[in-house]
Write an enzyme that holds these catalytic residues in place. Structure first.
Site, PDB file in Angstrom:
ATOM      1  N   ARG A 116      -2.525   8.956  16.362  1.00  0.00           N
ATOM      2  CA  ARG A 116      -1.641   7.823  16.613  1.00  0.00           C
ATOM      3  C   ARG A 116      -1.366   7.674  18.110  1.00  0.00           C
ATOM      4  O   ARG A 116      -1.197   6.591  18.621  1.00  0.00           O
ATOM      5  CB  ARG A 116      -0.354   8.096  15.838  1.00  0.00           C
TER       6      ARG A 116
ATOM      7  N   LYS B 297       7.215  -1.709   6.954  1.00  0.00           N
ATOM      8  CA  LYS B 297       7.327  -0.461   6.202  1.00  0.00           C
ATOM      9  C   LYS B 297       8.610  -0.463   5.396  1.00  0.00           C
ATOM     10  O   LYS B 297       9.634  -0.987   5.839  1.00  0.00           O
ATOM     11  CB  LYS B 297       7.223   0.765   7.098  1.00  0.00           C
TER      12      LYS B 297
ATOM     13  N   GLU C 197       0.840  -1.205   0.000  1.00  0.00           N
ATOM     14  CA  GLU C 197       0.000   0.000   0.000  1.00  0.00           C
ATOM     15  C   GLU C 197       0.869   1.248   0.000  1.00  0.00           C
ATOM     16  O   GLU C 197       1.976   1.228   0.531  1.00  0.00           O
ATOM     17  CB  GLU C 197      -0.865   0.049   1.273  1.00  0.00           C
TER      18      GLU C 197
ATOM     19  N   LYS D 196       2.375   4.386   1.422  1.00  0.00           N
ATOM     20  CA  LYS D 196       2.554   4.842   2.798  1.00  0.00           C
ATOM     21  C   LYS D 196       2.433   6.360   2.754  1.00  0.00           C
ATOM     22  O   LYS D 196       3.376   7.060   2.411  1.00  0.00           O
ATOM     23  CB  LYS D 196       3.912   4.410   3.345  1.00  0.00           C
TER      24      LYS D 196
ATOM     25  N   PHE E 105      -7.057   2.395   5.335  1.00  0.00           N
ATOM     26  CA  PHE E 105      -6.334   1.140   5.123  1.00  0.00           C
ATOM     27  C   PHE E 105      -6.793  -0.003   6.022  1.00  0.00           C
ATOM     28  O   PHE E 105      -6.346  -1.125   5.850  1.00  0.00           O
ATOM     29  CB  PHE E 105      -4.818   1.322   5.221  1.00  0.00           C
TER      30      PHE E 105
ATOM     31  N   GLU F 218      -5.080   7.376   6.827  1.00  0.00           N
ATOM     32  CA  GLU F 218      -4.138   8.482   6.929  1.00  0.00           C
ATOM     33  C   GLU F 218      -4.801   9.727   6.343  1.00  0.00           C
ATOM     34  O   GLU F 218      -5.360   9.680   5.242  1.00  0.00           O
ATOM     35  CB  GLU F 218      -2.862   8.104   6.151  1.00  0.00           C
TER      36      GLU F 218
ATOM     37  N   ARG G 277       4.063  -3.846  17.715  1.00  0.00           N
ATOM     38  CA  ARG G 277       4.865  -3.697  16.511  1.00  0.00           C
ATOM     39  C   ARG G 277       5.260  -5.104  16.098  1.00  0.00           C
ATOM     40  O   ARG G 277       5.892  -5.815  16.871  1.00  0.00           O
ATOM     41  CB  ARG G 277       6.103  -2.856  16.815  1.00  0.00           C
TER      42      ARG G 277
ATOM     43  N   ARG H 100      -1.947   9.797  10.970  1.00  0.00           N
ATOM     44  CA  ARG H 100      -2.752   8.595  11.145  1.00  0.00           C
ATOM     45  C   ARG H 100      -4.004   8.930  11.937  1.00  0.00           C
ATOM     46  O   ARG H 100      -3.942   9.698  12.886  1.00  0.00           O
ATOM     47  CB  ARG H 100      -1.954   7.538  11.898  1.00  0.00           C
TER      48      ARG H 100
HETATM   49  P1  ATP Z   1       5.528   3.915  13.958  1.00  0.00           P
HETATM   50  O1  ATP Z   1       4.197   4.518  13.707  1.00  0.00           O
HETATM   51  O2  ATP Z   1       5.725   2.629  13.214  1.00  0.00           O
HETATM   52  O3  ATP Z   1       5.933   3.893  15.382  1.00  0.00           O
HETATM   53  P2  ATP Z   1       6.554   6.266  12.991  1.00  0.00           P
HETATM   54  O4  ATP Z   1       5.693   7.051  13.886  1.00  0.00           O
HETATM   55  O5  ATP Z   1       7.946   6.712  12.752  1.00  0.00           O
HETATM   56  O6  ATP Z   1       6.628   4.781  13.371  1.00  0.00           O
HETATM   57  P3  ATP Z   1       6.268   5.603  10.348  1.00  0.00           P
HETATM   58  O7  ATP Z   1       7.616   5.002  10.353  1.00  0.00           O
HETATM   59  O8  ATP Z   1       6.063   6.753   9.484  1.00  0.00           O
HETATM   60  O9  ATP Z   1       5.759   6.098  11.691  1.00  0.00           O
HETATM   61  O10 ATP Z   1       5.263   4.403   9.951  1.00  0.00           O
HETATM   62  C1  ATP Z   1       4.021   4.103  10.437  1.00  0.00           C
HETATM   63  C2  ATP Z   1       2.938   5.102  10.070  1.00  0.00           C
HETATM   64  O11 ATP Z   1       2.699   5.167   8.679  1.00  0.00           O
HETATM   65  C3  ATP Z   1       1.584   4.736  10.595  1.00  0.00           C
HETATM   66  O12 ATP Z   1       1.435   5.016  11.947  1.00  0.00           O
HETATM   67  C4  ATP Z   1       0.644   5.555   9.725  1.00  0.00           C
HETATM   68  O13 ATP Z   1       0.486   6.841  10.261  1.00  0.00           O
HETATM   69  C5  ATP Z   1       1.412   5.724   8.446  1.00  0.00           C
HETATM   70  N1  ATP Z   1       0.779   5.098   7.264  1.00  0.00           N
HETATM   71  C6  ATP Z   1       0.668   5.681   6.056  1.00  0.00           C
HETATM   72  N2  ATP Z   1       0.087   4.879   5.166  1.00  0.00           N
HETATM   73  C7  ATP Z   1      -0.198   3.725   5.802  1.00  0.00           C
HETATM   74  C8  ATP Z   1      -0.788   2.501   5.396  1.00  0.00           C
HETATM   75  N3  ATP Z   1      -1.195   2.297   4.145  1.00  0.00           N
HETATM   76  N4  ATP Z   1      -0.909   1.529   6.341  1.00  0.00           N
HETATM   77  C9  ATP Z   1      -0.494   1.725   7.603  1.00  0.00           C
HETATM   78  N5  ATP Z   1       0.078   2.872   8.045  1.00  0.00           N
HETATM   79  C10 ATP Z   1       0.242   3.870   7.159  1.00  0.00           C
END
Ligand code: ATP
Length: 598
Positions: free
Chosen positions: A283, A436, A261, A263, A353, A313, A430, A268
């Protein structure tokens, strides 16, 4: 109702402050929970965390230091200046309060018969209720109300209690006790061992309110905790992703096949719908409903279920072209006033999503393909609310191609998700069911390019009836063709928007020009003639554009990310004098590498 003296809590805080071991911290908590009457266990937990209610309810405790100092001065009977001096010396308002209270003359209150009585000992209930009143006081005179409420507490407080009251009220209690430590301590205190920890944590993931969990555990035992279910209106702890940088490894972790998907680079959101009521949670589980009235409307109108919890998102979009904008643009929504105006200037789209709950049915334990089916069933898609863009991949190349398209479209990368039978929604965890894949660096485009208009796309919103974006190409002298490199919709003034259709009209043709190579289908095609100066954020690989096709990577061309018209019409250039494909390739190689947002 049985209560607990606040001094017991203050003694406990003191012990916690002095300890450096997590085991000792847990032991102190266990002892405290055992001593706490059931009636006030929730209050004790909130206070210990320096709050009054779970975060998602948004009750802010923080009283400004100035106000707290005023109350302290009044309670002790000294000047505000004196309080400030002591505070400056000790560096902490809590310590200052304790010192000042120690110097205070012992208070003796004369009762009705002339005998001396002790000050009434503070109880947890009284402290809690008073702090709640302080937090909720609003409107004219609120400051005075807050001060007098705080004075009333301080007057009955012992020095050590004053120390923690002041810290709590100014939002600086900071004992550093994690939710996980409290869960451990609850399990031990109420069930005798950590064995029940998983059951308790599961309930917490679904209903992240430690006060509530503790109360249920204390009154109904583990059986009561097991009955805790998803509640629409109460956020669920979000599932998180692991990270890998090799598509081959990603596929093997996910069993050779996965859904990939986009990102999205936004915020979020977990959206809860209950009839007409909609709640949005971030989040970190803050209630962000008031930031996004437009998203609330989308959920209300386009989710065809009475009750549902969906995740997605929120992404800032260009109001005129519908194209995605970088994450920073959403920051305009994080404010209390002027939301309506911000909404118009910085509209948002929602890409869904996941779905966790529909009309009384929890979907947490359903595999992702089933959840996606539900999402499809309840979502009425529109321009502004859609499922996250996705594809199914079985080879590393398929992941990479989709990744390049995502980057060129303004995303951060892709999310690869398991489709296997066990691909449940792992609340608060996690894990490897979601992986990702993003870049650790990006490039920076420092120079402008001169590109030829070869096509156009109809606009929407304010640009309905005119062009929303133009399809731009670089020139290849070797082949004598124009190859597309971006779709540009930003940087045009109202004047430009009026002028462009007029300028382009003479060149309009009913099909793609034979000297144009494009994989995109434009709404309108032109004879290559008009040259515009364009700047972008960076040049990236893209499966959608033909410029540099196969020159850097098989099955990929080059695209300009976040392109913008600089305002310069290059009437002085013929299309054959535009930036060449070769120059774009050189620019790609010589871009400055910068670290990406973590
Ligand atoms: P994490 O949320 O994993 O702790 P982080 O805050 O650094 O790490 P990212 O590394 O950017 O966040 O990756 C996760 C985030 O990506 C999710 O919390 C969500 O906000 C975002 N996201 C965007 N598109 C999607 C998708 N298709 N599915 C799941 N999450 C997505």
């Amino acid at each position: 109702m049985s209560d607990l003296e606040y001094s017991i809590l203050a003694d406990f805080y003191e012990k916690i402050e002095r300890t450096t071991s997590r085991i000792a911290m847990t032991e102190y908590l266990v002892a405290l929970f055992k001593e706490t009457p059931t009636d006030v266990i929730d209050k004790v937990i909130y206070l210990t965390q320096g709050k009054l209610r779970p975060d998602y309810e948004g009750i802010e405790l923080g009283v400004a230091e100035k106000l707290a100092m005023r109350a302290l001065a009044q309670a002790v009977g000294v000047s505000v200046k004196k309080v400030e001096d002591v505070y400056k010396k000790s560096g902490d308002l809590g310590t200052a309060a304790q010192l000042l209270m120690q110097q205070r003359r012992p208070v003796s209150i004369v009762d009705f018969f002339g005998g001396e009585v002790e000050a009434k000992p503070l109880t947890v209930t009284r402290v809690y209720e008073t702090l709640l009143k302080i937090a909720k006081a609003s409107g004219p005179g609120a400051m005075d109300t807050k001060v007098s409420l705080l004075v009333s507490l301080l007057k009955d407080a012992k020095p050590k209690e004053a120390r923690y009251l002041l810290r709590t009220i100014t939002g600086k209690l900071r004992l550093g006790i994690a939710d996980m430590t409290i869960l451990d301590a609850l399990a031990i205190a109420f069930t005798g061992s950590k064995n029940a920890r998983d059951v308790i944590e599961r309930a917490y993931n679904m209903h992240p309110d430690l006060g509530h969990i503790a109360k249920v555990l204390a009154t109904e035992g583990l059986e009561g905790v097991k009955k805790i279910q998803i509640t629409v209106g109460i956020p669920i702890l979000p599932m998180l992703a692991e990270r890998l940088s090799d598509p081959r490894e990603i596929l093997s972790k996910l069993g050779g096949k996965c859904i990939v998907e986009y990102k999205y680079d936004g915020e979020r959101v977990q959206a809860h719908k209950k009839e007409n009521q909609v709640y949005l949670f971030s989040r970190r589980l803050e209630n962000i409903t008031s930031h996004y009235p437009d998203v609330v409307e989308m959920i209300r109108n386009n989710i065809k279920a009475k009750e549902a919890i969906v995740e997605g998102e929120i992404v800032a979009v260009d109001p005129d072209t519908g194209e995605m904008l970088p994450f920073q643009e959403l920051m305009h929504r994080r404010r209390k006033y002027g939301i309506e105006e911000a909404m118009e200037k910085y509209p948002a789209s929602l890409y869904l999503f996941d779905v966790l709950y529909v009309d009384g049915k929890s979907l947490i334990n359903e595999p992702l393909p089933t959840r996606k089916e539900y999402l499809k069933k309840i979502l009425l898609p529109s321009d502004r609310i859609q499922p996250a863009k996705s594809t199914i991949a079985e080879t590393p190349e398929e992941i990479e191609t989709f990744f390049e398209q995502a980057i060129a479209d303004g995303c951060e990368g892709v999310m690869c998700k398991s489709l296997q039978g066990d691909s449940i929604y792992q609340m608060g965890a996690r894990g490897w069911l979601w992986i990702k894949f993003k870049r650790d660096y990006r490039y920076e485009m420092t120079d402008t390019v001169d590109l030829v208009v070869v096509g156009a796309f109809y606009g929407r919103g304010r640009r309905a009836g005119t062009y929303g974006a133009l399809l731009m190409a670089a020139y290849s002298p070797e082949e004598d063709v124009f190859k597309t490199v971006c779709k540009v919709g930003s940087g045009f003034t109202d004047e430009d928007l009026e002028k462009l259709p007029e300028m382009l009209k003479p060149y309009e043709i009913p099909h793609k020009h034979p000297r144009v190579q494009s994989k995109m289908e434009a709404d309108v095609w032109f004879v290559p003639a008009i040259v515009l100066e364009i700047i972008g954020a960076e040049i990236t690989l893209s499966p959608l554009h033909t410029c540099g096709w196969g020159k850097i990577k098989k099955n990929a061309g080059l695209a300009i990310r976040f392109p913008r018209f600089t305002g310069r019409y290059r009437d002085d250039k013929s299309p054959e004098q535009a930036t060449t494909e070769k120059e774009i390739i050189e620019m790609y190689h010589s871009q400055r590498k910068v670290t990406a947002r973590a």
